[in-house]
Write a protein that holds these residues in place. Sequence first.
Motif, short mmCIF file in Angstrom:
data_model
loop_
_atom_site.label_atom_id
_atom_site.label_comp_id
_atom_site.label_asym_id
_atom_site.label_seq_id
_atom_site.Cartn_x
_atom_site.Cartn_y
_atom_site.Cartn_z
N PHE A 37 43.23 35.11 -11.16
CA PHE A 37 44.25 34.46 -11.98
C PHE A 37 44.45 35.20 -13.31
CE2 PHE A 37 45.12 31.53 -15.50
CZ PHE A 37 46.39 31.09 -15.14
N PHE A 38 43.35 35.52 -13.99
CA PHE A 38 43.45 36.21 -15.28
C PHE A 38 44.00 37.63 -15.12
CE2 PHE A 38 40.92 32.79 -16.98
CZ PHE A 38 41.33 32.71 -18.29
N GLY A 39 43.65 38.30 -14.02
CA GLY A 39 44.18 39.64 -13.78
C GLY A 39 45.68 39.63 -13.58
N ILE A 40 46.16 38.71 -12.74
CA ILE A 40 47.60 38.62 -12.50
C ILE A 40 48.32 38.19 -13.78
CG2 ILE A 40 49.37 37.36 -11.23
CD1 ILE A 40 47.41 37.35 -8.83
N SER A 41 47.74 37.24 -14.50
CA SER A 41 48.36 36.79 -15.76
C SER A 41 48.43 37.93 -16.77
CB SER A 41 47.56 35.63 -16.35
OG SER A 41 47.55 34.54 -15.47
N SER A 66 39.35 52.55 -13.80
CA SER A 66 38.45 51.82 -14.70
C SER A 66 38.33 50.36 -14.30
CB SER A 66 38.91 51.96 -16.16
OG SER A 66 40.12 51.28 -16.37
N ILE A 67 39.42 49.78 -13.79
CA ILE A 67 39.35 48.39 -13.31
C ILE A 67 38.35 48.30 -12.16
CG2 ILE A 67 40.63 46.62 -12.03
CD1 ILE A 67 43.10 47.42 -13.78
N PHE A 68 38.45 49.22 -11.20
CA PHE A 68 37.51 49.21 -10.07
C PHE A 68 36.07 49.48 -10.54
CE2 PHE A 68 41.11 50.40 -6.99
CZ PHE A 68 41.40 49.07 -6.77
N TYR A 69 35.92 50.44 -11.45
CA TYR A 69 34.56 50.75 -11.94
C TYR A 69 33.90 49.53 -12.57
CZ TYR A 69 30.78 52.60 -14.73
OH TYR A 69 29.56 52.81 -15.30
N TYR A 70 34.58 48.90 -13.51
CA TYR A 70 33.98 47.76 -14.20
C TYR A 70 33.86 46.53 -13.31
CZ TYR A 70 34.00 50.43 -18.47
OH TYR A 70 33.76 51.40 -19.41
N SER A 71 34.68 46.44 -12.27
CA SER A 71 34.56 45.33 -11.34
C SER A 71 33.39 45.52 -10.38
CB SER A 71 35.85 45.18 -10.53
OG SER A 71 36.91 44.79 -11.35
N TRP A 72 33.02 46.76 -10.15
CA TRP A 72 32.02 47.04 -9.12
C TRP A 72 30.68 47.51 -9.66
CZ3 TRP A 72 35.93 50.19 -5.73
CH2 TRP A 72 36.84 49.30 -5.17
N LEU A 117 41.65 43.68 -4.54
CA LEU A 117 40.71 44.72 -4.11
C LEU A 117 39.49 44.78 -5.02
CD1 LEU A 117 43.07 47.66 -3.11
CD2 LEU A 117 41.53 46.40 -1.60
N ALA A 118 39.73 44.66 -6.32
CA ALA A 118 38.62 44.71 -7.28
C ALA A 118 37.67 43.53 -7.05
CB ALA A 118 39.15 44.70 -8.70
N GLU A 119 38.23 42.35 -6.87
CA GLU A 119 37.38 41.17 -6.65
C GLU A 119 36.77 41.19 -5.25
OE1 GLU A 119 36.39 38.67 -8.87
OE2 GLU A 119 37.21 40.19 -10.20
N GLY A 120 37.54 41.62 -4.26
CA GLY A 120 37.03 41.68 -2.89
C GLY A 120 35.88 42.66 -2.74
#
Length: 145
Positions: A118-122, A22-28, A99-102
């Motif tokens: 930053f927000f993802g890691i946090s 879901s992270i990859f889906y919504y990022s892409w 990967l999601a941002e890239g």
Amino acid sequence: MKTKNGWKKSTIIIFLLGCIGSIFYYSWIHNPGLETETYLPLWIRKWSNEYYNLRTAVPFVVLGFLLEVWQRLSTVSGSVNRSPFRLKTLIIITLVVCLAEGGQFFIATRQPDFMDVFFGISGGILGCFVYHLIQKINLLFSKNA
């Protein structure tokens, strides 16, 4: 036949893969504003458009929590890591968010944002700490019972 712990690990892995997917889906997706995702409730779409970077942290809180559960189930029963911070969890969270941002480099309507990293890691670190806080509370109540 799987043991009880084996079923738990399998279930956590399924939830982990679903969360990462879901992270990859919504990022892409092509529209970063989520207006096209009509299956989501309107209040979630409005909130996510208002708090654009903060919405990145939310699934990573879940991911960090699930990674800690997975690691707890994967450790040998004799070795207990009492540290609320695990390098393996941080590496996985960082890899997923990068990967999601890239992947957004390859989508014409999207562009990567360092603040999302930053927000993802946090968010992932917060999820780890929430897991360990719950463990401490459970330990406290089990000693008092």
